[in-house]
Design a protein around this motif. Sequence first.
Motif, short mmCIF file in Angstrom:
data_model
loop_
_atom_site.label_atom_id
_atom_site.label_comp_id
_atom_site.label_asym_id
_atom_site.label_seq_id
_atom_site.Cartn_x
_atom_site.Cartn_y
_atom_site.Cartn_z
N SER A 220 5.86 1.13 -7.52
CA SER A 220 4.77 2.02 -7.10
C SER A 220 3.57 1.20 -6.66
O SER A 220 3.11 0.32 -7.39
CB SER A 220 4.36 2.93 -8.26
OG SER A 220 3.17 3.63 -7.93
N PRO A 221 3.00 1.44 -5.48
CA PRO A 221 1.83 0.70 -5.02
C PRO A 221 0.55 1.15 -5.67
O PRO A 221 -0.50 0.56 -5.44
CB PRO A 221 1.82 0.98 -3.52
CG PRO A 221 2.46 2.32 -3.39
CD PRO A 221 3.51 2.40 -4.47
N THR A 222 0.62 2.22 -6.48
CA THR A 222 -0.61 2.74 -7.10
C THR A 222 -0.56 2.66 -8.62
O THR A 222 -1.38 3.27 -9.30
CB THR A 222 -0.86 4.19 -6.65
OG1 THR A 222 0.27 4.99 -7.06
CG2 THR A 222 -1.02 4.29 -5.15
N GLU A 223 0.42 1.97 -9.15
CA GLU A 223 0.62 1.91 -10.59
C GLU A 223 -0.51 1.13 -11.29
O GLU A 223 -0.92 1.49 -12.38
CB GLU A 223 1.96 1.23 -10.89
CG GLU A 223 2.27 1.04 -12.37
CD GLU A 223 2.66 2.33 -13.05
OE1 GLU A 223 2.62 2.38 -14.29
OE2 GLU A 223 2.98 3.32 -12.34
N THR B 100 -4.14 -0.39 -11.98
CA THR B 100 -5.56 -0.13 -11.75
C THR B 100 -6.42 -1.39 -11.94
O THR B 100 -7.60 -1.40 -11.62
CB THR B 100 -6.05 0.95 -12.73
OG1 THR B 100 -5.85 0.47 -14.07
CG2 THR B 100 -5.31 2.25 -12.51
N THR C 29 -5.19 -5.47 -7.18
CA THR C 29 -4.61 -4.99 -5.90
C THR C 29 -3.18 -5.44 -5.85
O THR C 29 -2.88 -6.64 -5.98
CB THR C 29 -5.39 -5.59 -4.72
OG1 THR C 29 -6.75 -5.15 -4.80
CG2 THR C 29 -4.80 -5.16 -3.40
N GLU C 30 -2.26 -4.45 -5.69
CA GLU C 30 -0.85 -4.80 -5.65
C GLU C 30 -0.56 -5.49 -4.32
O GLU C 30 -0.89 -4.98 -3.25
CB GLU C 30 0.00 -3.55 -5.83
CG GLU C 30 -0.25 -2.89 -7.19
CD GLU C 30 0.75 -1.79 -7.49
OE1 GLU C 30 1.89 -1.89 -7.03
OE2 GLU C 30 0.37 -0.84 -8.19
N CYS D 115 1.89 -5.15 -14.18
CA CYS D 115 0.53 -5.34 -13.65
C CYS D 115 -0.12 -6.62 -14.19
O CYS D 115 -1.31 -6.64 -14.53
CB CYS D 115 -0.35 -4.13 -13.95
SG CYS D 115 0.26 -2.59 -13.24
N THR E 94 0.81 -1.24 0.00
CA THR E 94 0.00 0.00 0.00
C THR E 94 0.83 1.28 0.00
O THR E 94 0.29 2.36 -0.25
CB THR E 94 -0.93 0.02 1.22
OG1 THR E 94 -0.13 -0.07 2.41
CG2 THR E 94 -1.90 -1.18 1.17
N SER E 95 2.16 1.19 0.28
CA SER E 95 2.99 2.41 0.33
C SER E 95 4.39 2.09 -0.15
O SER E 95 4.87 0.97 -0.06
CB SER E 95 3.02 2.98 1.75
OG SER E 95 3.59 2.04 2.65
#
Length: 818
Positions: A164-167, A169, A172-173, A131, A72-73
């Motif tokens: 990156s934990p938000t790369e 979409t 869920t990473e 991803c 998450t971070s």
Amino acid sequence: MTNKWLVICAIEFGELQIPYLHSLKGLHKMEHTHSLRLRMWSRFALAFFLGCFLYAPTHADAYTQTLTQNHTSVGQTLNFNFTNLPPSSTNISVRVTVFGDYEAIDETASLSVTGSILPVLLQHTGGTPNCSANGHTQTFTIPASSISAAGALSIRATPSRAVSPTECTNLTERITINITYTERATDLTIPSLLGTPAVTTSSATTAAGSSVRFNYSIRNTGVAFTDDFVVNYYYCRQRNTTTCTAIGNQTITTNFTANQTVQFSRTLTLPNTVVRGTGYIRAFVNATGTVKESNTTNNNNWGAFTVNGRPDLRVTALTISPTTDVGPGTTMTVNYAIRNAGNTRAQGTFYLRLYYSTNGTTLTNGLRTVTFNSLDAQTSSPASGTTTTTVTLPSSMTAGSTRYIIAFVDYNNRISEGTANEGNNRRSASFTVSTKPDIQITALNLATSGTVGAGLSEPATFTLINRGQAFSNTITAQFYYCRQNNNTNCVAVGGAFSITGGFNANQSRNFNRTITLPNSVVRGTGYLRLDVDVSNVVAESNENNNTRYDAFTVNARPNLTVSVLNVIETQQAPGANVRVTYQIANTGRVRVENIILRIGYSTTNNGTLSGTYKQDITFSLDALSNSNTATVTVQVSPSATPGSTRYMVGHVDYNNRVYEGSTTNENDNKRSDSFQIIQSDPNLDITNVTVLTTGTVGAGSSIGVRYTIRNRLASFTTNFSVRIYYCSTRTTTSCFALGSAFSVTENFSVNETRTETRTVTLPNSVVYGARYIRVFVDSATNIKETVETDYNNFGTLNITARPDLRVNFISATPTSGE
């Protein structure tokens, strides 16, 4: 102590995802998602209403557990703490799957493993594409010692800061870690026996029913456990698991730590299968498999001891039937039972022999031997009642004497019973020999020489003895020739003859006769049978010993010839059926059986028979005999040349099944007869005329007429007619045509037959009773035939309707004055 059982539950049926496994007794809870699927069929729904079943672990199982942490971070450290893990017996497989931003070279995850060993650093390199929904997986191996004594294993995963934990979409990473290994189980053994000896007894005699004490230890060389388990105990004749008898069991409730040894002692009672000599007490630890072990092949041990008891075989029952008026040579029924009254098993094969005795002590004649394969201590055979058998008594028993049957178990001392037990192995029963006469044939001999066969005379001698009281009757005797030494396939030889003068008690007399062998003798071994007192004029104590057989050799041979072979019609057209009369002779001195006579068409006198135009007749024939004269039909070759002479040849034993003893005899097996081949016209005739009727038959009735048309000589294509007549007699002069003629337009070949059925109506002139239907073929002579006189035939017709005379009209005219 507790037993480990797993209960696997689900709420609905079908293919189910099982969220967790839960222990029934003391099993740790695994609160992580395990990918365990269970296919439950609908027919199990009635048996497992809540969708549950039990699973009992056996040997070491494969263990697996999976944990997942979300990323998450940036720079986040993910801790994977596996707890309550069972010890591992193998290296641990660690499978790491990363989901997220991992396509670049610097996008990785660092892994470290901590536990009972120093940290192990691992590097997960990620991969492409970015991803990926399937993630990127790598597998590592770490030592079994990575799991701590408390059952813990910690794995730390740190994605690089480039991840990156938000790369992504589309997912869920996260990072998923699965561990797999084989659990380390316990291992129970019996490493040593305690004491010298390990098996002790409490009395001087060790045998069936004795108490022994077995001292031993159990060692756990694996992990600690708290399960109860069972030890089974056995008596074994040898140091193996195949000669054993179960003698008890014990449930062990001791909690075992790793590498712990515990001593045990057990008092056991020996079974009735014990055998004198060295025996063994066997302990089988964890016999029912309730403890999960890594090795179950080392769970047995044996303690040796000495069995010093002995078997004691006895005949406990002996009865015979009959016991009075027993005839010499008769069959007696014997009922017996034995028992091993000793305290050890009678091991191995031993025998009971039934003897005939003249005084109840001397073993005069052995009559029957019965085999036994071991007998346990204190055990009877049969278990209850007696066993029944039969014996045949000697023919030489003295009339009026008392005789005995003795049953002797282990008569040849195969079982060692000891001096004290060897004298009680017999039992006897007495009977009285009949005083009636008993005629026996004590000798029979047919003294053959030279050629032996049918019609030849041979001297025979025989001896008769009367084993019972005297008699003065004249008795009748009869000789037979038999193929076997029994009363089947026997033929009387000569007539019955008388033996006069009677016999005194135990008198023996010799006799001579000349025997002429019958025509039914066959080559090889035969038997001369003699029956005496065939009319049963003497009432004997044994009526079943008045027959005797003597074997002899028949060495004569057959000599087969065709004595008659005649062609009935000496002029035949090509393809015609020829009637041939034949007879076979056997001038040899032995009977033949299943011999084939072949009669066939040939172009030469006594030449080679046609393989197509022939008939085979199978027959059997006594020696010095002729067969009956018979007739057979054989076809002429359709290609026979008109104007030529041809032959029908008879060849007996054409395939040489019987050797007749000489070239001369083998060369006289053929005979032939000639006939002329002529150019022939057709020859039509009528056969098999059958009248078909139903109900009452009379004037106006419709009837069926079935008949067969045959063309015997030459083919033709001309049309012809068939006409049917009603006849009041069998002659052709009292006939009435039934309708018009029927036209036949088909072509006829040589020897062709055709069956037709026509329907006709009976005329008013029919007369009650047996009448006739006559069928004429080609009555208009449309076809020129070789024979013009065989063109009609008849069948019987029963007229069942009767006349019914009535006065239909009457009138009267008055006369003058009335």
